[in-house]
Write a protein that holds these residues in place. Structure first.
Motif, PDB file in Angstrom:
ATOM      1  N   LYS A   1      -3.070   4.665   6.778  1.00  0.00           N
ATOM      2  CA  LYS A   1      -2.076   4.961   5.750  1.00  0.00           C
ATOM      3  C   LYS A   1      -1.619   6.417   5.839  1.00  0.00           C
ATOM      4  CE  LYS A   1      -1.370   5.069   0.733  1.00  0.00           C
ATOM      5  NZ  LYS A   1      -0.026   4.463   0.796  1.00  0.00           N
ATOM      6  N   THR A   2      -2.579   7.324   6.065  1.00  0.00           N
ATOM      7  CA  THR A   2      -2.228   8.739   6.210  1.00  0.00           C
ATOM      8  C   THR A   2      -1.261   8.944   7.360  1.00  0.00           C
ATOM      9  OG1 THR A   2      -4.399   9.402   5.367  1.00  0.00           O
ATOM     10  CG2 THR A   2      -3.158  11.047   6.600  1.00  0.00           C
ATOM     11  N   CYS A   3      -1.546   8.305   8.482  1.00  0.00           N
ATOM     12  CA  CYS A   3      -0.696   8.440   9.659  1.00  0.00           C
ATOM     13  C   CYS A   3       0.629   7.703   9.469  1.00  0.00           C
ATOM     14  CB  CYS A   3      -1.436   7.887  10.882  1.00  0.00           C
ATOM     15  SG  CYS A   3      -0.731   8.376  12.477  1.00  0.00           S
ATOM     16  N   GLN A   4       0.577   6.512   8.901  1.00  0.00           N
ATOM     17  CA  GLN A   4       1.776   5.686   8.722  1.00  0.00           C
ATOM     18  C   GLN A   4       2.819   6.377   7.852  1.00  0.00           C
ATOM     19  OE1 GLN A   4       1.513   2.384   6.006  1.00  0.00           O
ATOM     20  NE2 GLN A   4       2.683   1.039   7.372  1.00  0.00           N
ATOM     21  N   GLU A   5       2.404   7.092   6.835  1.00  0.00           N
ATOM     22  CA  GLU A   5       3.360   7.738   5.935  1.00  0.00           C
ATOM     23  C   GLU A   5       4.091   8.898   6.611  1.00  0.00           C
ATOM     24  OE1 GLU A   5       1.711   8.799   2.165  1.00  0.00           O
ATOM     25  OE2 GLU A   5       1.959   6.765   1.403  1.00  0.00           O
ATOM     26  N   VAL A   6       3.599   9.342   7.748  1.00  0.00           N
ATOM     27  CA  VAL A   6       4.336  10.337   8.531  1.00  0.00           C
ATOM     28  C   VAL A   6       5.282   9.633   9.503  1.00  0.00           C
ATOM     29  CG1 VAL A   6       4.165  12.277  10.122  1.00  0.00           C
ATOM     30  CG2 VAL A   6       2.453  11.984   8.324  1.00  0.00           C
ATOM     31  N   GLU A   7       4.811   8.574  10.156  1.00  0.00           N
ATOM     32  CA  GLU A   7       5.663   7.864  11.109  1.00  0.00           C
ATOM     33  C   GLU A   7       6.745   7.055  10.393  1.00  0.00           C
ATOM     34  OE1 GLU A   7       5.416   5.024  15.079  1.00  0.00           O
ATOM     35  OE2 GLU A   7       3.587   5.390  13.911  1.00  0.00           O
ATOM     36  N   PHE A   8       6.394   6.466   9.250  1.00  0.00           N
ATOM     37  CA  PHE A   8       7.335   5.668   8.465  1.00  0.00           C
ATOM     38  C   PHE A   8       7.348   6.202   7.025  1.00  0.00           C
ATOM     39  CE2 PHE A   8       5.314   2.642  11.524  1.00  0.00           C
ATOM     40  CZ  PHE A   8       6.387   2.560  12.400  1.00  0.00           C
ATOM     41  N   PRO A   9       7.965   7.346   6.796  1.00  0.00           N
ATOM     42  CA  PRO A   9       7.834   8.016   5.488  1.00  0.00           C
ATOM     43  C   PRO A   9       8.353   7.200   4.310  1.00  0.00           C
ATOM     44  CG  PRO A   9       8.716   9.524   7.144  1.00  0.00           C
ATOM     45  CD  PRO A   9       8.737   8.165   7.750  1.00  0.00           C
ATOM     46  N   GLU A  10       9.261   6.239   4.566  1.00  0.00           N
ATOM     47  CA  GLU A  10       9.861   5.496   3.464  1.00  0.00           C
ATOM     48  C   GLU A  10       8.885   4.579   2.743  1.00  0.00           C
ATOM     49  OE1 GLU A  10      10.457   2.858   7.108  1.00  0.00           O
ATOM     50  OE2 GLU A  10      10.391   4.990   6.631  1.00  0.00           O
ATOM     51  N   VAL A  11       7.730   4.256   3.352  1.00  0.00           N
ATOM     52  CA  VAL A  11       6.830   3.282   2.731  1.00  0.00           C
ATOM     53  C   VAL A  11       6.167   3.821   1.472  1.00  0.00           C
ATOM     54  CG1 VAL A  11       6.422   2.142   4.928  1.00  0.00           C
ATOM     55  CG2 VAL A  11       4.849   3.947   4.173  1.00  0.00           C
ATOM     56  N   TYR A  12       6.296   5.120   1.212  1.00  0.00           N
ATOM     57  CA  TYR A  12       5.631   5.658   0.022  1.00  0.00           C
ATOM     58  C   TYR A  12       6.169   5.054  -1.261  1.00  0.00           C
ATOM     59  CZ  TYR A  12       9.250   8.711  -2.016  1.00  0.00           C
ATOM     60  OH  TYR A  12      10.354   9.195  -2.666  1.00  0.00           O
ATOM     61  N   VAL A  13       7.402   4.547  -1.237  1.00  0.00           N
ATOM     62  CA  VAL A  13       7.969   4.004  -2.477  1.00  0.00           C
ATOM     63  C   VAL A  13       7.206   2.775  -2.948  1.00  0.00           C
ATOM     64  CG1 VAL A  13      10.253   4.872  -1.850  1.00  0.00           C
ATOM     65  CG2 VAL A  13       9.683   2.472  -1.405  1.00  0.00           C
ATOM     66  N   LEU A  14       6.522   2.094  -2.032  1.00  0.00           N
ATOM     67  CA  LEU A  14       5.792   0.892  -2.407  1.00  0.00           C
ATOM     68  C   LEU A  14       4.536   1.205  -3.213  1.00  0.00           C
ATOM     69  CD1 LEU A  14       6.161  -1.197   0.860  1.00  0.00           C
ATOM     70  CD2 LEU A  14       7.616  -1.151  -1.166  1.00  0.00           C
ATOM     71  N   ASP A  15       4.142   2.474  -3.240  1.00  0.00           N
ATOM     72  CA  ASP A  15       3.009   2.866  -4.077  1.00  0.00           C
ATOM     73  C   ASP A  15       3.397   2.979  -5.539  1.00  0.00           C
ATOM     74  OD1 ASP A  15       1.296   2.996  -1.923  1.00  0.00           O
ATOM     75  OD2 ASP A  15       1.681   5.124  -1.553  1.00  0.00           O
ATOM     76  N   HIS A  16       4.701   2.964  -5.819  1.00  0.00           N
ATOM     77  CA  HIS A  16       5.175   3.049  -7.191  1.00  0.00           C
ATOM     78  C   HIS A  16       5.287   1.649  -7.767  1.00  0.00           C
ATOM     79  CE1 HIS A  16       6.266   7.373  -7.321  1.00  0.00           C
ATOM     80  NE2 HIS A  16       6.263   7.205  -6.013  1.00  0.00           N
ATOM     81  N   PRO A  17       4.825   1.442  -8.989  1.00  0.00           N
ATOM     82  CA  PRO A  17       4.926   0.109  -9.591  1.00  0.00           C
ATOM     83  C   PRO A  17       6.378  -0.250  -9.854  1.00  0.00           C
ATOM     84  CG  PRO A  17       4.264   1.738 -11.232  1.00  0.00           C
ATOM     85  CD  PRO A  17       4.250   2.441  -9.901  1.00  0.00           C
ATOM     86  N   PRO A  18       6.688  -1.543  -9.968  1.00  0.00           N
ATOM     87  CA  PRO A  18       8.055  -1.940 -10.293  1.00  0.00           C
ATOM     88  C   PRO A  18       8.531  -1.253 -11.573  1.00  0.00           C
ATOM     89  CG  PRO A  18       6.763  -3.845  -9.667  1.00  0.00           C
ATOM     90  CD  PRO A  18       5.802  -2.703  -9.780  1.00  0.00           C
TER      91      PRO A  18
END
Length: 629
Positions: free
Chosen positions: A127-144
């Motif tokens: 996850k640490t590495c993925q958020e650098v390679e694919f930075p947009e995925v952080y929005v999924l950590d926010h609840p609807p």
């Protein structure tokens, strides 16, 4: 031709408003001619860089970014774009890692604790590495998003750039998008922008994970008797490989920051070389073009949300809608302007913004007035919508032509949606019609699409006005040893004659360097500059607001103002080499016309996230049209 069937050129007419037609085409030629003159007299003039198309014997002017967006919508579909492929490359080792069997069984409580410590340290590194390679995925950590009684208290979402992107990104991730709406080079650019905005968080996460890997190594050695030798050796090797990969990813992230800082400094210097000043900005590695991108699409999406689209709770009334407007335009003033009183900007976009809507929105398609009358007055409605902000920003010394032009595009935006995207097609653009509470259809029929267009134009206009800064009253022109080009204060040291070109302040023949023609000494294109913003008085002087439906009053609106003593055009930043980090390619462009649509998938395209809830959706629909009021 622009590929969409409409001829696109630089604006050719002399009107201060963004369209041109013969008043004799209207039902009331004399009245329309008088009203057009009043509107012209009330305005400061259009900025450089506006482009023109013709529809129905009317010439329309748009920011190139606005026209590109709406024409992309017209030409997209009907197929749905494939989900984004996020197969890790920079993070391939992390993506393939699995925890081997290494803890001897049965294990003592002490060994059990040692094994858990190692596992916690290494599991989660992807996850640490993925958020650098694919930075947009952080929005999924926010609840609807849930627009309820507690919504206004979510200041962490609405008052920060990261939060504003996350709020709409999570909602937009539930949509599918038609082929052609999003350019292929969007993802690399969008990922660069998000990585820059979240740099400190991403860098801290990398450092923490590398420290955790070191803890795991030390525990494997200090509690060696608790672990199978083969399993421990395998895990040690994996940790070394994970650490090496994450170190490289961190270096790539740092390089992205450094390159961004260098380009941002060049952008600022370009403005200063034109005799203008601007403030320090948050997220300092963002370039001017990236700030314009953010303003354009944040303005587009949040203004549509103001109109009830994407995220809403009808039981909550209009309060959240106004909250969207206030927060997003205050945010643009922060990241594009650096104003000490940014909190006073947002409320000025929320006052008087409903004036005349029910009368003119249909562009002559409903009984009442013809399209020429409605176009004029919807354009004037847009003028009123930005009038308070124009006065406030103009009083600070800014050239407000871009800001005003963004407001004026309300009329051309709605006209395009009614006649090009709707009336002339047997299919029409929709986005998100099957969303369920708390989500709501994003684009349907002309009005909602017009809101997206107008909001984007306002956001872009505000950003360009602020990024272009204010005149440097203490600037001393310097033409020593120069025959031509800039004097360093927005003026000129002279022009070259004939076929000569200005090269580093000297006039030279046209054929240089193997026959390549040199071009120098030109002023940049209209509108960019940096600034930062302070929270201050959010109060608005009600005396600035117009309250009646009369013709535009030149006396009330300004004095044929341009908002500053300087009539400089704006700027273009130098090119920047693509960044290879994390799939990023953030090269600056001489115009944002090609770059702005790249953020479409981040803000208007839901950060290109694949739809997650199995909602059926058809983008293009052929069916009888219904009332859009």
């Amino acid at each position: 031709m622009d590929g969409f069937g409409l001829a696109q050129t630089a604006s050719a007419h002399d009107n201060n408003y963004p369209f041109d037609y013969d008043p004799s085409l209207s039902e009331d030629p004399a009245g329309i001619a008088a009203d057009l003159q009043d509107l012209h007299d009330a305005l400061p003039g259009l900025p450089e860089g506006i482009v023109e198309i013709e529809m129905d014997a009317i010439a329309f002017d748009y920011f190139p970014e606005v026209l590109g967006l709406i024409q992309r919508a017209l030409d997209s579909g009907p197929e749905i774009a494939a989900p984004v492929d996020r197969t890790p490359q920079l993070c391939a080792v992390h993506g393939a890692f699995s925890l081997p069997v290494f803890l001897i069984e049965p294990a003592s409580s002490a060994c059990q604790a040692a094994g858990e410590e190692v596992a916690v340290a290494v599991v989660g590194g992807f996850k640490t590495c993925q958020e650098v390679e694919f930075p947009e995925v952080y929005v999924l950590d926010h609840p609807p998003a849930v627009v309820d009684a507690n919504f206004l208290g979510q200041s962490d979402l609405l008052s920060t750039l990261e939060g504003q992107i996350a709020l709409i990104g999570e909602a937009l991730s539930h949509l599918d998008y038609p082929v052609g709406l999003i350019p292929e080079d969007f993802l690399p650019t969008a990922r660069c922008v998000i990585a820059k905005i979240r740099y400190e968080t991403l860098r801290d996460n990398i450092d923490a994970r590398l420290a955790a890997y070191q803890v795991a190594r030390e525990r494997l050695q200090s509690s060696a008797s608790c672990f199978y030798p083969d399993g421990s050796a395998s895990l040690q090797g994996s940790i070394d490989a994970l650490s090496a990969e994450l170190t490289v990813v961190g270096q790539e992230l740092d390089q992205l920051l450094d390159d961004g800082l260098a380009q941002a400094a060049a952008d600022r210097l370009e403005v200063e070389n034109q005799g203008r000043l601007r403030n320090d900005l948050p997220h300092p590695s963002l370039t001017d073009h990236e700030r314009e991108m953010l303003a354009f699409y944040l303005g587009a999406v949040y203004w549509r949300m103001r109109g009830g689209g994407l995220i809403r709770n009808p039981a909550n009334g209009d309060v959240p809608d106004i909250t969207y407007v206030i927060n997003i335009f205050t945010g643009i003033a922060r990241f594009a302007g650096g104003l000490e009183d940014a909190d006073s900007v947002g409320p000025r976009y929320a006052i008087d913004e409903t004036h005349g809507y029910a009368e003119w929105w249909d562009m002559g398609n409903e009984p009442g007035h013809d399209q020429y009358y409605d176009l004029l007055w919807m354009t004037d409605r847009g003028r009123r919508g930005v009038n308070l902000a124009k006065t406030f920003i103009g009083d600070l010394g800014y050239d407000i032509r871009d800001l005003v032009a963004g407001g004026l595009m309300m009329g051309p935006c709605y006209y395009y949606m009614w006649y090009e995207l709707w009336a002339r097609n047997d299919r029409y653009f929709q986005l998100g019609e099957d969303l369920v509470t708390p989500y709501y259809v994003f684009c349907e029929m002309p009005v909602s699409s017009g809101e997206v267009c107008y909001g984007g134009a306002m956001g872009l206009g505000l950003a360009r006005t602020l990024l272009w800064g204010v005149p440097d009253t203490g600037c001393q022109p310097d033409c020593a040893g120069r025959e031509c080009g800039s004097d360093g204060c927005g003026g000129s040291c002279g022009d070259c004659g004939g076929d000569e070109s200005c090269v580093e302040g000297l006039c030279q023949g046209a054929e240089l360097d193997g026959g390549q023609e040199s071009d120098g000494g030109e002023l940049p294109d209209a509108g960019a500059s940096d600034a930062g913003v302070d929270a201050a008085d959010a109060g608005v002087d009600a005396s600035d607001a117009e309250v009646d439906g009369a013709s535009p009053d030149a006396g009330a609106d300004g004095q044929a103002e341009d908002g500053s003593a300087d009539d400089g055009d704006g700027q273009t930043a130098g090119d920047q080499d693509p960044i290879e980090a994390g799939g990023c390619a953030c090269g600056n462009q001489a115009s944002t016309a090609g770059c702005l649509p790249l953020l479409m998938l981040l803000l208007l395209g839901g950060l290109t996230l694949a739809k997650r809830r199995g909602l059926s959706f058809s983008n293009w629909i052929t069916r009888p049209r219904v009332d859009d009021s």
